[in-house]
Design a protein around this motif. Structure first.
Motif, PDB file in Angstrom:
ATOM      1  N   SER A  89       0.829  -1.209   0.000  1.00 58.15           N
ATOM      2  CA  SER A  89       0.000   0.000   0.000  1.00 58.15           C
ATOM      3  C   SER A  89       0.863   1.259   0.000  1.00 58.15           C
ATOM      4  CB  SER A  89      -0.915   0.020   1.221  1.00 58.15           C
ATOM      5  OG  SER A  89      -1.469   1.314   1.376  1.00 58.15           O
ATOM      6  N   LEU A  92      -0.418   3.896   2.645  1.00 58.91           N
ATOM      7  CA  LEU A  92       0.009   3.559   4.008  1.00 58.91           C
ATOM      8  C   LEU A  92       1.460   4.006   4.231  1.00 58.91           C
ATOM      9  CD1 LEU A  92      -1.378   2.166   6.377  1.00 58.91           C
ATOM     10  CD2 LEU A  92      -0.210   0.065   5.743  1.00 58.91           C
ATOM     11  N   ASN A 142       2.815  -3.022   6.355  1.00 60.04           N
ATOM     12  CA  ASN A 142       2.936  -2.864   4.899  1.00 60.04           C
ATOM     13  C   ASN A 142       3.905  -3.903   4.310  1.00 60.04           C
ATOM     14  OD1 ASN A 142       2.242  -1.625   2.562  1.00 60.04           O
ATOM     15  ND2 ASN A 142       3.113   0.364   3.057  1.00 60.04           N
TER      16      ASN A 142
END
Ligand code: HEM
Ligand code: HEM
Length: 463
Positions: A89, A92, A142
């Motif tokens: 992401s 993120l 992540n």
């Protein structure tokens, strides 16, 4: 959501650029510290610039801001690249970027006005500690998700190091920063020095060292265009680091009445550090054997290899100064400041810069704006840092032996002046190197020559 935040590798680029910017800010504060030690009245006691407030800004901005931020940026690129996938992401990673950089910004903002927890390397106030922790936990999440979607089964050693750095920081930071005591961030009495130095050593040892080692393991084989000398050795070095580095913080407080068993453990393991360090140095050196000219001839490769040479020097010095008998001369004086600079700038900083110059073209699709400027930066910081090391080691020995001979501090001070002036002068070279690097990095992102698809592919090819 704005498109810019979704753009692949945009957060990695932001981390690297921010790191280059923090290098300039940290170097400016370093110059202020150095000037204070030459002429204490120079800044007329401006409250937000007194030594006790600006020195921690210099130190924290350099460690978390320059080397930490830049190396995290590199990792956000090389971990997915090695796993042949994308970062899970990007948004993120941007949240992580904002929280991490707000923590670093809290240094200049809070320390200038006296808001600090007052423990070296753990100065950030509790709210900033919390932001840093959330940033690290998000980075771990992540990365775990990135690993889960990987297209490559082998976990190359750089992936281990990046994960290790984040995981250890998530565990060690709250302990060393005594985060369960939000008001003080400290324990009462002597026990606090054990907690403080637990983090004080794990910051360089288990955040900066694994990040830098992971980046070096990524860059050197690529620049050399040779396979890594030994994957087995590289993983052995990783586990040695875990086994030894976690509990050697006691070597910072050998001259204090902490328990003897803790001193013994920290000294034995400090000396044993020669194993993981030799493994890294030999493995990377052997990877570049026969193609040294190619590695040293590449502007990014030269910085990373330079960092490995400084790592060797740092880690010959480190075990020696962990011996209590020797430390009677080297403790509490500029010798340690010399060690700190070759460690954090020589090892961590050189590798961060080298990795950034190697990776920035890969994430932006643009060639480095000027390789001449990269070489100039290398020359400036190498001149400045070598001078720092010689100057501070010499002045540390003068201080240490004078005090051991019973000389009073004030009578030694006049002897230190020429060395302090020299250090301030050398600082100008490092500051200029930081400025040149920041300019070059911004220009690369804005105006570097666009790389043709084949050039990019060639640069990204696994070796
Ligand atoms: C413009 C260049 C620089 C100058 C003039 C400079 C100057 C200084 C000064 C005067 C101190 C305080 C020394 C004392 O209290 O006696 C210091 C501490 C420190 N600096 Fe720098 N510095 C520079 C660059 C850097 C860089 C690039 C890094 C790391 C990447 C760094 C990391 C540190 C650390 C870790 C300390 C604390 C050392 C300790 O307490 O043992 N400095 N610096
Ligand atoms: C073989 C590995 C190493 C050993 C055994 C070692 C040992 C030591 C010792 C004993 C001290 C305290 C000196 C004193 O206060 O008298 C010290 C200080 C320091 N070391 Fe290392 N070191 C090693 C590698 C490194 C590396 C790789 C880094 C950075 C990535 C580093 C960063 C620092 C810093 C910043 C300080 C200054 C702490 C302060 O403010 O007092 N060291 N080291």
């Amino acid at each position: 959501m704005p498109n810019a935040l979704q753009k692949p590798q945009s957060a990695a680029t932001a981390f690297m650029l921010a790191g280059a910017g923090w290098f300039v800010v940290g170097a400016l504060y370093g110059m202020v510290s150095a000037i204070h030690l030459v002429a204490p009245e120079f800044f007329s006691n401006i409250p937000w610039l007194v030594f006790g407030r600006e020195r921690p800004i210099h130190v924290n901005t350099m460690l978390y801001g320059f080397t930490g931020t830049m190396l995290i940026g590199c990792g956000l690129y090389y971990v997915p690249a090695l796993l042949k996938t994308r970062l899970w992401s990007e948004p993120l990673a941007w949240v992580c970027f904002v929280l991490w950089n707000l923590t670093i910004l809290s240094g200049p903002v809070c320390f200038s006005f006296g808001y600090t927890q007052g423990r070296e390397y753990s100065e950030y106030v509790w709210a900033a500690d919390l932001m840093l922790m959330v940033a690290v936990v998000l980075a771990i999440y992540n990365m775990v998700m990135t690993v889960a979607q990987r297209n490559e089964s082998q976990l190359y050693v750089s992936v281990w190091y990046f994960f290790g750095a984040m995981l250890w920081t998530a565990c060690n930071y709250p302990i060393g920063n005594v985060m369960w005591h939000p008001k003080t961030g400290a324990m009462p009495g002597l026990i606090d020095s054990i907690f403080l130095w637990f983090w004080g050593h794990n910051l360089p040892g288990l955040l900066i060292t694994p990040l830098a080692t992971g980046a070096a393991y990524y860059v050197i084989p690529r620049v050399a265009r040779m396979p890594l000398n030994s994957h087995t050795l590289s993983l052995l070095g990783f586990w040695f680091l875990v086994a030894l580095y976690t509990h050697i913080g006691g070597h910072h407080v050998l001259q204090s009445p902490i328990p003897n068993w803790l001193k013994t453990v920290s000294v034995v393991d400090s000396v044993s550090m020669v194993f993981p360090v030799s493994i890294v140095v030999i493995n990377l050196w052997m990877t570049a054997r026969g193609v040294g000219r190619r590695v040293w001839g590449d502007p990014a490769g030269r910085l990373v290899m330079g960092g490995i040479v400084w790592y060797l020097v740092t880690c010959i010095q480190g075990p020696l100064q962990s011996l209590p008998y020797l430390q009677r001369v080297t403790h509490f004086n500029n010798w340690t400041i010399g060690h700190a600079h070759i460690a954090m700038l020589g090892f961590g900083g050189y590798i961060a810069l080298g990795a950034m110059w190697h990776i920035l073209p890969l994430v932006t699709g643009r060639s480095v704006y000027s390789n001449k400027l990269v070489n100039l930066q290398f020359g400036l910081i190498t001149f400045g840092l070598t001078g720092f090391f010689l100057d501070l080691t010499a002045v540390g020995l003068i201080q240490g032996s004078a005090w051991n001979n019973g000389e009073t501090v004030y009578r030694v001070l006049p002897e230190l002046a020429p060395f302090m002036i020299t250090r301030a002068g050398l600082g100008i070279f490092i500051l200029t190197g930081a400025l040149v690097g920041f300019y070059n990095a911004v220009m690369t992102v804005l105006g570097g020559r666009r790389l043709a698809a084949e050039e990019l592919q060639r640069a990204e090819e696994p070796v």
